[in-house]
Design a protein around this motif. Sequence first.
Motif, PDB file in Angstrom:
ATOM      1  N   VAL A  29      28.083  71.006 -84.211  1.00  0.00           N
ATOM      2  CA  VAL A  29      26.127  71.071 -84.340  1.00  0.00           C
ATOM      3  C   VAL A  29      26.794  70.883 -85.906  1.00  0.00           C
ATOM      4  N   ARG A  30      25.201  70.567 -86.727  1.00  0.00           N
ATOM      5  CA  ARG A  30      25.839  70.368 -87.893  1.00  0.00           C
ATOM      6  C   ARG A  30      24.463  71.583 -88.378  1.00  0.00           C
ATOM      7  N   ALA A  31      23.435  71.399 -88.379  1.00  0.00           N
ATOM      8  CA  ALA A  31      22.216  72.581 -88.609  1.00  0.00           C
ATOM      9  C   ALA A  31      21.790  73.018 -87.206  1.00  0.00           C
ATOM     10  N   ALA A  32      21.093  73.933 -87.076  1.00  0.00           N
ATOM     11  CA  ALA A  32      20.242  74.066 -86.037  1.00  0.00           C
ATOM     12  C   ALA A  32      19.841  73.358 -85.446  1.00  0.00           C
ATOM     13  N   ASN A  33      18.445  72.720 -86.461  1.00  0.00           N
ATOM     14  CA  ASN A  33      17.437  71.865 -86.233  1.00  0.00           C
ATOM     15  C   ASN A  33      17.880  69.994 -85.923  1.00  0.00           C
ATOM     16  N   GLN A  34      19.913  69.708 -86.256  1.00  0.00           N
ATOM     17  CA  GLN A  34      19.785  68.847 -86.416  1.00  0.00           C
ATOM     18  C   GLN A  34      20.689  68.475 -84.634  1.00  0.00           C
ATOM     19  N   GLY A  35      20.560  69.330 -84.174  1.00  0.00           N
ATOM     20  CA  GLY A  35      21.668  67.923 -83.345  1.00  0.00           C
ATOM     21  C   GLY A  35      22.856  68.650 -82.968  1.00  0.00           C
ATOM     22  N   THR A  36      23.590  67.765 -82.452  1.00  0.00           N
ATOM     23  CA  THR A  36      24.796  67.861 -81.850  1.00  0.00           C
ATOM     24  C   THR A  36      25.126  66.024 -82.361  1.00  0.00           C
ATOM     25  N   PHE A  37      26.473  66.310 -83.087  1.00  0.00           N
ATOM     26  CA  PHE A  37      26.795  65.006 -84.062  1.00  0.00           C
ATOM     27  C   PHE A  37      28.432  64.605 -82.916  1.00  0.00           C
ATOM     28  N   VAL A  38      28.690  63.386 -82.912  1.00  0.00           N
ATOM     29  CA  VAL A  38      29.821  62.804 -82.193  1.00  0.00           C
ATOM     30  C   VAL A  38      30.146  61.434 -83.625  1.00  0.00           C
ATOM     31  N   MET A  39      31.738  61.447 -83.146  1.00  0.00           N
ATOM     32  CA  MET A  39      32.101  60.051 -83.926  1.00  0.00           C
ATOM     33  C   MET A  39      31.791  59.269 -83.012  1.00  0.00           C
ATOM     34  N   CYS A  40      31.437  58.259 -83.770  1.00  0.00           N
ATOM     35  CA  CYS A  40      31.120  57.264 -82.854  1.00  0.00           C
ATOM     36  C   CYS A  40      31.517  55.795 -83.257  1.00  0.00           C
ATOM     37  N   ARG A  41      32.648  54.495 -82.501  1.00  0.00           N
ATOM     38  CA  ARG A  41      33.414  53.849 -83.587  1.00  0.00           C
ATOM     39  C   ARG A  41      32.322  52.076 -82.591  1.00  0.00           C
ATOM     40  N   CYS A  42      31.783  51.459 -83.680  1.00  0.00           N
ATOM     41  CA  CYS A  42      30.999  50.538 -83.226  1.00  0.00           C
ATOM     42  C   CYS A  42      32.282  49.220 -82.986  1.00  0.00           C
ATOM     43  N   LYS A  43      31.371  48.368 -82.262  1.00  0.00           N
ATOM     44  CA  LYS A  43      32.188  46.673 -81.825  1.00  0.00           C
ATOM     45  C   LYS A  43      32.341  46.720 -83.503  1.00  0.00           C
ATOM     46  N   CYS A  44      32.076  46.533 -83.845  1.00  0.00           N
ATOM     47  CA  CYS A  44      33.090  45.571 -85.793  1.00  0.00           C
ATOM     48  C   CYS A  44      33.506  46.634 -86.749  1.00  0.00           C
ATOM     49  N   GLY A  45      34.413  47.857 -85.704  1.00  0.00           N
ATOM     50  CA  GLY A  45      35.104  48.383 -85.613  1.00  0.00           C
ATOM     51  C   GLY A  45      34.961  49.803 -86.402  1.00  0.00           C
ATOM     52  N   THR A  46      33.121  49.759 -87.544  1.00  0.00           N
ATOM     53  CA  THR A  46      33.128  50.722 -88.381  1.00  0.00           C
ATOM     54  C   THR A  46      32.838  52.552 -87.416  1.00  0.00           C
ATOM     55  N   GLU A  47      33.551  53.196 -88.263  1.00  0.00           N
ATOM     56  CA  GLU A  47      33.163  55.089 -87.587  1.00  0.00           C
ATOM     57  C   GLU A  47      31.934  55.528 -88.198  1.00  0.00           C
ATOM     58  N   ARG A  48      31.045  56.540 -87.475  1.00  0.00           N
ATOM     59  CA  ARG A  48      30.823  57.331 -88.631  1.00  0.00           C
ATOM     60  C   ARG A  48      30.055  58.435 -86.957  1.00  0.00           C
ATOM     61  N   PRO A  49      29.807  59.608 -88.038  1.00  0.00           N
ATOM     62  CA  PRO A  49      29.244  59.838 -86.693  1.00  0.00           C
ATOM     63  C   PRO A  49      27.068  60.111 -86.754  1.00  0.00           C
ATOM     64  N   VAL A  50      27.193  60.180 -85.469  1.00  0.00           N
ATOM     65  CA  VAL A  50      25.424  59.893 -85.219  1.00  0.00           C
ATOM     66  C   VAL A  50      25.221  60.927 -83.861  1.00  0.00           C
ATOM     67  N   ARG A  51      24.378  61.136 -84.135  1.00  0.00           N
ATOM     68  CA  ARG A  51      22.980  62.146 -83.495  1.00  0.00           C
ATOM     69  C   ARG A  51      23.258  61.882 -81.575  1.00  0.00           C
ATOM     70  N   LEU A  52      24.210  62.802 -81.032  1.00  0.00           N
ATOM     71  CA  LEU A  52      24.636  61.967 -79.795  1.00  0.00           C
ATOM     72  C   LEU A  52      22.398  62.417 -79.226  1.00  0.00           C
ATOM     73  N   CYS A  53      21.756  62.985 -79.354  1.00  0.00           N
ATOM     74  CA  CYS A  53      20.329  62.843 -79.277  1.00  0.00           C
ATOM     75  C   CYS A  53      19.606  61.461 -78.927  1.00  0.00           C
ATOM     76  N   LEU A  54      20.104  60.611 -79.963  1.00  0.00           N
ATOM     77  CA  LEU A  54      19.714  59.091 -80.890  1.00  0.00           C
ATOM     78  C   LEU A  54      20.324  57.991 -80.314  1.00  0.00           C
TER      79      LEU A  54
END
Length: 71
Positions: free
Chosen positions: A26-51
Motif C-alpha cells: 500500500v502506497r497510501a491509505a487512500n490509494q489501495g494496494t499496488f502490484v508490479m505488472c508486466r505488459c505483453k509488450c515487455g513494459t513493467e509498471r506498478p498498477v493499482r490492483l483494484c484497477l
Amino acid sequence: MCKRINAADAVGKAYGHWTVTAVMGVRAANQGTFVMCRCKCGTERPVRLCLLRNGRSKSCGCQNWKSIIRH
C-alpha cells in the motif's frame, strides 16, 4: 470504491495484457494496494490492483495506437 482483495492471490494472474509479477504493498491509505505488472509488450509498471480487477487498466498504453488506427 473497490472491495478488499488478497493481493498475494493475484500474483501470476493475467488481467488484460498485464500479468502480476509481485505485490508492492500500500502506497497510501487512500490509494489501495499496488502490484508490479508486466505488459505483453515487455513494459513493467506498478498498477493499482483494484484497477486491474475491475478492468479499468488493461495495458500500459501500447494497445492504444491499434484502436486509433482502426477508426
